[in-house]
Design a protein around this motif. Sequence first.
Motif: not given
Length: 223
Positions: A155-161
Amino acid sequence: MPEIRFRPKYISFDCYGTLIHFQMREAVEPFLIGRLSPDELDRFIAVFRTYRFDEILEYAPYDQVLESSYRRTCRRFGLDAEAAAIEAITTAVLNWGPHPDVPGPLAKMAEHFPLVILSNSDDRHLAASVPRLGAPFHAVFSAEQAGAYKPRLQAFEYMFNALDAAPEDFLHISSHQRYDIIPAYDLGIRNKVYLDRGYDPELPPYEYFSARTLADVNTALGI
């Protein structure tokens, strides 16, 4: 709360519980009063919360998460899971509003920083809730978009990307330790605020600032 000297590229938020007043107990209680003693009711609410956490470890639409966790909790207590209760619980989320301390300080914060939501909900919930917060958001991300709920790192990595950003670009604010503060720490989000709404205990090893209101955060940011 001490001064925050870091100037984030983005301030990211959890939504429900942190910004929106999470009123799950109020939604559930009318269907349990008279069926459970006060002590049993308190235990039911705690078990229901635990099952919701268990259900979000694999993505399913949030209404399904609520229904499944409610049914599991009812089974634990020997109760029938009434269809009317399930409908009321899933509908309630769409009607909740912000905590009283949110709209003014949030709007002030938005004058200085791009604001982002990373929420454990579906797009339709956020479409109803975000306009009630009274501030513009640079981006709003849901578990539905990410295909994962926090505390999944996905979920966090989706935001970063999506933002082409790194963990060190964020000040992340949440009232949930297990869902947000702990995984944010694990991912290297060094700047975090635990906005204490009474859900979780303090966990100092996870290196966050602690605040009671958003106004406190603005003061710490010097705005």
